[in-house]
Design a protein around this motif. Structure first.
Motif, PDB file in Angstrom:
ATOM      1  N   SER A 151      18.836  -1.465   0.098  1.00 25.53           N
ATOM      2  CA  SER A 151      17.416  -1.247  -0.183  1.00 25.53           C
ATOM      3  C   SER A 151      17.276  -0.122  -1.183  1.00 25.53           C
ATOM      4  O   SER A 151      18.195   0.676  -1.381  1.00 25.53           O
ATOM      5  CB  SER A 151      16.648  -0.923   1.103  1.00 25.53           C
ATOM      6  N   ALA A 152      16.120  -0.076  -1.820  1.00 28.33           N
ATOM      7  CA  ALA A 152      15.804   0.966  -2.798  1.00 28.33           C
ATOM      8  C   ALA A 152      14.748   1.882  -2.196  1.00 28.33           C
ATOM      9  O   ALA A 152      13.652   1.424  -1.824  1.00 28.33           O
ATOM     10  CB  ALA A 152      15.309   0.354  -4.097  1.00 28.33           C
ATOM     11  N   LEU A 153      15.079   3.158  -2.078  1.00 31.99           N
ATOM     12  CA  LEU A 153      14.153   4.158  -1.563  1.00 31.99           C
ATOM     13  C   LEU A 153      13.446   4.804  -2.750  1.00 31.99           C
ATOM     14  O   LEU A 153      14.077   5.483  -3.564  1.00 31.99           O
ATOM     15  CB  LEU A 153      14.894   5.202  -0.735  1.00 31.99           C
ATOM     16  N   LEU A 154      12.149   4.557  -2.863  1.00 26.33           N
ATOM     17  CA  LEU A 154      11.360   5.008  -4.011  1.00 26.33           C
ATOM     18  C   LEU A 154      10.356   6.053  -3.568  1.00 26.33           C
ATOM     19  O   LEU A 154       9.850   6.032  -2.436  1.00 26.33           O
ATOM     20  CB  LEU A 154      10.623   3.834  -4.667  1.00 26.33           C
ATOM     21  N   THR A 155      10.085   6.954  -4.465  1.00 30.12           N
ATOM     22  CA  THR A 155       9.046   7.976  -4.266  1.00 30.12           C
ATOM     23  C   THR A 155       8.011   7.801  -5.356  1.00 30.12           C
ATOM     24  O   THR A 155       8.326   7.896  -6.550  1.00 30.12           O
ATOM     25  CB  THR A 155       9.640   9.386  -4.316  1.00 30.12           C
ATOM     26  N   LEU A 156       6.779   7.527  -4.955  1.00 33.93           N
ATOM     27  CA  LEU A 156       5.680   7.290  -5.887  1.00 33.93           C
ATOM     28  C   LEU A 156       4.773   8.511  -5.907  1.00 33.93           C
ATOM     29  O   LEU A 156       4.565   9.178  -4.891  1.00 33.93           O
ATOM     30  CB  LEU A 156       4.884   6.050  -5.484  1.00 33.93           C
ATOM     31  N   LEU A 211       0.846  -1.192   0.000  1.00 27.53           N
ATOM     32  CA  LEU A 211       0.000   0.000   0.000  1.00 27.53           C
ATOM     33  C   LEU A 211       0.880   1.240   0.000  1.00 27.53           C
ATOM     34  O   LEU A 211       1.844   1.333   0.764  1.00 27.53           O
ATOM     35  CB  LEU A 211      -0.910   0.007   1.230  1.00 27.53           C
ATOM     36  N   VAL A 212       0.539   2.206  -0.828  1.00 23.54           N
ATOM     37  CA  VAL A 212       1.316   3.435  -0.950  1.00 23.54           C
ATOM     38  C   VAL A 212       0.947   4.372   0.194  1.00 23.54           C
ATOM     39  O   VAL A 212      -0.235   4.664   0.405  1.00 23.54           O
ATOM     40  CB  VAL A 212       1.066   4.107  -2.311  1.00 23.54           C
ATOM     41  N   PRO A 213       1.923   4.862   0.969  1.00 24.79           N
ATOM     42  CA  PRO A 213       1.620   5.807   2.058  1.00 24.79           C
ATOM     43  C   PRO A 213       1.223   7.168   1.482  1.00 24.79           C
ATOM     44  O   PRO A 213       1.381   7.440   0.288  1.00 24.79           O
ATOM     45  CB  PRO A 213       2.930   5.875   2.837  1.00 24.79           C
ATOM     46  N   PRO A 214       0.729   8.058   2.335  1.00 23.29           N
ATOM     47  CA  PRO A 214       0.316   9.380   1.822  1.00 23.29           C
ATOM     48  C   PRO A 214       1.448  10.159   1.182  1.00 23.29           C
ATOM     49  O   PRO A 214       1.215  10.870   0.189  1.00 23.29           O
ATOM     50  CB  PRO A 214      -0.222  10.082   3.076  1.00 23.29           C
ATOM     51  N   ASP A 215       2.667  10.089   1.732  1.00 22.39           N
ATOM     52  CA  ASP A 215       3.750  10.856   1.140  1.00 22.39           C
ATOM     53  C   ASP A 215       4.403  10.139  -0.037  1.00 22.39           C
ATOM     54  O   ASP A 215       5.264  10.709  -0.709  1.00 22.39           O
ATOM     55  CB  ASP A 215       4.819  11.182   2.190  1.00 22.39           C
ATOM     56  N   GLY A 216       4.024   8.893  -0.305  1.00 19.22           N
ATOM     57  CA  GLY A 216       4.520   8.181  -1.470  1.00 19.22           C
ATOM     58  C   GLY A 216       5.917   7.618  -1.347  1.00 19.22           C
ATOM     59  O   GLY A 216       6.459   7.143  -2.361  1.00 19.22           O
ATOM     60  N   ARG A 217       6.522   7.623  -0.172  1.00 21.04           N
ATOM     61  CA  ARG A 217       7.892   7.145  -0.008  1.00 21.04           C
ATOM     62  C   ARG A 217       7.863   5.741   0.585  1.00 21.04           C
ATOM     63  O   ARG A 217       7.307   5.528   1.666  1.00 21.04           O
ATOM     64  CB  ARG A 217       8.702   8.077   0.880  1.00 21.04           C
ATOM     65  N   VAL A 218       8.479   4.775  -0.129  1.00 22.75           N
ATOM     66  CA  VAL A 218       8.537   3.392   0.315  1.00 22.75           C
ATOM     67  C   VAL A 218       9.974   2.911   0.181  1.00 22.75           C
ATOM     68  O   VAL A 218      10.767   3.453  -0.602  1.00 22.75           O
ATOM     69  CB  VAL A 218       7.582   2.487  -0.493  1.00 22.75           C
ATOM     70  N   ARG A 219      10.285   1.891   0.958  1.00 25.13           N
ATOM     71  CA  ARG A 219      11.619   1.291   0.922  1.00 25.13           C
ATOM     72  C   ARG A 219      11.467  -0.189   0.567  1.00 25.13           C
ATOM     73  O   ARG A 219      10.846  -0.946   1.300  1.00 25.13           O
ATOM     74  CB  ARG A 219      12.314   1.453   2.269  1.00 25.13           C
ATOM     75  N   VAL A 220      12.061  -0.579  -0.554  1.00 20.80           N
ATOM     76  CA  VAL A 220      12.017  -1.965  -1.025  1.00 20.80           C
ATOM     77  C   VAL A 220      13.309  -2.641  -0.584  1.00 20.80           C
ATOM     78  O   VAL A 220      14.408  -2.196  -0.934  1.00 20.80           O
ATOM     79  CB  VAL A 220      11.863  -2.035  -2.549  1.00 20.80           C
ATOM     80  N   THR A 221      13.188  -3.707   0.192  1.00 18.02           N
ATOM     81  CA  THR A 221      14.345  -4.402   0.749  1.00 18.02           C
ATOM     82  C   THR A 221      14.624  -5.681  -0.040  1.00 18.02           C
ATOM     83  O   THR A 221      13.838  -6.089  -0.898  1.00 18.02           O
ATOM     84  CB  THR A 221      14.105  -4.739   2.225  1.00 18.02           C
TER      85      THR A 221
END
Length: 711
Positions: A194-199, A32-42
């Motif tokens: 990890s990859a720090l992504l901004t959606l 699920l995408v958080p409100p700020d759109g920042r996720v970390r893929v490990t």
């Protein structure tokens, strides 16, 4: 939500494309995408190439990836991994081996001490009479030594057997540790990538709050190689066969490939694919070279943008050592100023300006600080991004990263001492002209923007940066060691056999390849090929008939060179080398001598003369080849002979009919000049005789001095 509190999405390795060296991996993640759109893929490997990371959203047109960064984390120690357990076991066995070796050495010492026991007669003076030898004491001592040595040697044999067992266990454990998978890091601090992504965007669904987003991460890793291998199944009398393409894959990328879709490519993953820049050539009056597009000078007053950040950041108290390095001894004015006065900006962020030059007349005042603000002078050539020689009279700045390992010119050149009683000469004026960016500054893909935590001379500017740190470089060195693995028998590197064309082969099923740096066999696909059995002999060289399989590739993919296991009538025959077979090509694969077919060659030479004055020597060579088929089936035999090739126009060679020259063309077998071929069908148990030969006519003027060669 900050980057540290971004939700973590687990990822699964889905597919891998193995190139000639290196691999391209695809990982899938969802959440699920958080409100700020920042996720970390490990779950990314430590050998990942940061410049190759690509991310895209699957099945959600309204969501896109706006930023992707690679970050390395160190969550803490991890002592439960398999390599750590193996390492502890190796250490335990090494201690046990040392203890067993110590016991064996002590036993050898005891044996040496007991072996040294021998009777020593007492000293006799010159006038003393001879004493009787105590034979019983001597025999008792000999019996004691023999009994003691027997027991010690029996114990020594047990200790040596225990030492051999400990050595064997240690060797096995060390080999298991060396071959262990590198999926679990070997360091005590488990660093993870990890990859720090901004959606950005919202999924186009009715319930967007509970809609999951799928991500596809693509990245390149070194440490993967492959070579082709084949298994050929054929039945005698059939014109088709089953050729199974297999691959020997070895990888040490740092992650196990478990249940992944594997594809094999012959291309070079490190080959540059950017287009070359073609510069125009002008004839006439010389013109200045135009400025490269996309490059511009940094704006004036760039350092003022970080004044508030520097003021809000807690400034550490400078150490007295920094003062001594900056100005001299603790009691000197420079040292007290650095310790109690204003701290230079470079010293706050871990850098200390170099000491001022000292002349014979006393210390030379430091140069004026570099002007800041919008009225600053233009930068020197190459100094826009922190490169190029420092301006004379400018304040010292952070040293630019050096890719050659040589220090900066300003750091290498010593300051010239001023003459006694004379001030230092004024610095020369700056060189006028537009800035000239270097090649490193124009490599836009390698430039990294320095953040506010960098020293003052680097903030907000672009600098070429190496994408790997020391730890990553060590991981890459270990990963690239698989390129030096010993190849299996008859194996050929894909780049050597593919030539100037690249091919890709997709495996039909998922496979497992652990990250242990050894060869693993993966079944790729089945390739239909045309087959026919032919027999070949060259009786002038060897009177033996060899069995061959003629393969024809009717597919649109090339068959690369590699080992092939040949099975005829469900019986394994041999392992031989398969040459590169282009689409539509035909090649032979040798199967060894055919004992059921006999060949015999007989020659007859007759010499005579011809011409009006018998000035032409005629050498008549008659060749007779006899074949006998002892097999229970008909066969096709190709017999090859060779006739001389004349380099003189006056020397004529006349051949007898029945033998033809082979067809040499693209994709066919290459033959030596003068080769003649004849094909014959032999029934089961049948025999035949082939007659042939040639005449050589040599004029008298072309004869060799001392006689002609007859054979």
């Amino acid at each position: 939500m900050t980057a540290d509190t971004a939700p973590r999405w687990g990822s699964t390795l889905d597919s891998v494309v193995v190139y000639a060296q290196g691999a391209l991996c695809h990982r899938l993640a969802r959440g699920l995408v958080p409100p700020d759109g920042r996720v970390r893929v490990t779950g990314l490997p430590r050998t990942l190439d940061p410049g190759s990371l690509r991310a895209r959203v699957l099945g959600a047109p309204g969501v896109r990836v706006t930023e992707a960064r690679v970050e390395v984390e160190a969550p803490g120690a991890d002592d439960g991994g398999a390599p750590d357990a193996l390492r502890h076991e190796v250490e335990r066995l090494r201690d046990a081996y040392a203890a067993a070796e110590g016991r064996r050495d002590r036993q050898l010492g005891l044996i040496a001490e007991v072996r040294g026991l021998h009777p020593v007669p007492p000293g006799r003076k010159r006038d003393d009479p001879h004493r009787r030898t105590p034979v019983d004491a001597w025999l008792e001592l000999a019996d004691f030594v023999d009994e003691r040595l027997t027991a010690l040697h029996a114990r020594l044999a047990e200790l040596e057997r225990a030492l051999l067992d400990a050595e064997h266990e240690l060797t096995v454990a060390a080999d298991r540790l060396d071959r262990a998978s590198t999926d679990t890091p070997a360091a005590h601090v488990n660093t993870t990538v990890s990859a720090l992504l901004t959606l950005a965007g919202t999924p186009d669904t009715t319930d967007s709050a509970d809609a999951e987003v799928r991500l596809d991460l693509e990245y390149g890793v070194p440490g993967a190689v492959w070579v082709p291998a084949y298994r050929l199944t054929h039945r005698q009398g059939d014109d088709t066969g089953r050729l199974v393409l297999r691959a020997s894959v070895a990888q040490r990328t740092g992650e196990d490939w478990t249940g992944v879709r594997i594809a094999l490519a012959t291309a070079d993953l490190r080959r540059r694919t950017d287009l070359p820049r073609l510069r125009s050539v002008r004839i006439g009056r010389r013109q200045a070279a135009p400025a490269p597009s996309g490059w511009r000078e940094p704006p004036a007053g760039l350092s003022d943008l970080f004044a508030g950040y520097a003021a809000a950041k807690p400034r550490p108290t400078p150490r007295a050592a920094a003062g001594r390095r900056a100005g001299g001894a603790p009691g000197s004015p420079a040292g007290s100023a650095a310790a109690g006065g204003a701290v230079p900006e470079d010293a706050v962020y871990g850098e200390v300006p170099p000491p001022p030059s000292v002349g014979y007349g006393g210390p030379v005042p430091p140069p004026p600080p570099e002007p800041q603000g919008f009225g600053a002078a233009p930068p020197v050539p190459g100094g826009a991004y922190g490169f190029g020689p420092a301006q004379p009279g400018a304040a010292p700045r952070a040293a630019a990263p050096s890719f050659t390992g040589a220090p900066a010119p300003a750091a290498m050149a010593p300051s010239a001492p001023a003459a006694p009683g004379r001030a230092a000469p004024p610095p020369p004026p700056p060189v006028a002209g537009p800035p000239q960016p270097s090649g490193d500054e124009l490599d836009y893909t390698a430039l990294v923007l320095s953040g506010p935590d960098e020293p003052g001379g680097r903030r907000g500017r672009l600098f070429p940066s190496s994408p790997y740190d020391a730890v990553a470089a060590e991981y890459r060195r270990r990963a690239e060691a698989v390129a030096s693995l010993r190849l299996p028998g008859h194996a050929v590197r894909p780049r050597e056999s593919a030539g100037s064309f690249d091919h890709r082969f997709d495996a039909a099923a998922r496979a497992d390849v652990p990250s242990d740096g050894t060869w693993h066999t993966v079944t790729v696909t089945e390739i239909p090929v045309g087959l026919r059995t032919e027999y070949l002999c060259v009786p002038s060289v060897e009177q033996t008939v060899y069995a061959t399989l003629v393969l024809s590739n009717a597919t649109d993919q090339a068959l690369l060179a590699g080992p092939v296991e040949v099975t005829v009538d469900d019986e394994f025959l041999l392992t031989t080398a398969l040459p590169t077979l282009a689409p539509g090509g035909v090649r032979r694969v040798g199967l060894g001598p055919a004992e059921g077919i006999r060949v015999t060659r007989r020659t007859n030479l007759r010499e005579s003369t011809a011409g009006l004055r018998n000035n032409i020597t005629v050498l008549d060579h008659h060749v007779r080849v006899e074949l006998a088929n002892l097999l229970a089936r008909p066969v096709t035999v190709e017999v090859r002979e060779r006739v001389p090739v004349a380099s003189e126009a006056d020397v004529r060679i006349e051949e007898r009919a029945g033998w033809t020259a082979p067809a040499d063309g693209a994709g066919s077998e290459q033959h030596a000049p003068g080769t003649r071929v004849r094909r014959v069908e032999l029934p089961a148990g049948g025999t035949t005789a082939l007659d042939g030969g040639y005449e050589i006519r040599i004029p008298a003027g072309k004869a060799l001095v001392g006689g002609n060669r007859r054979s």
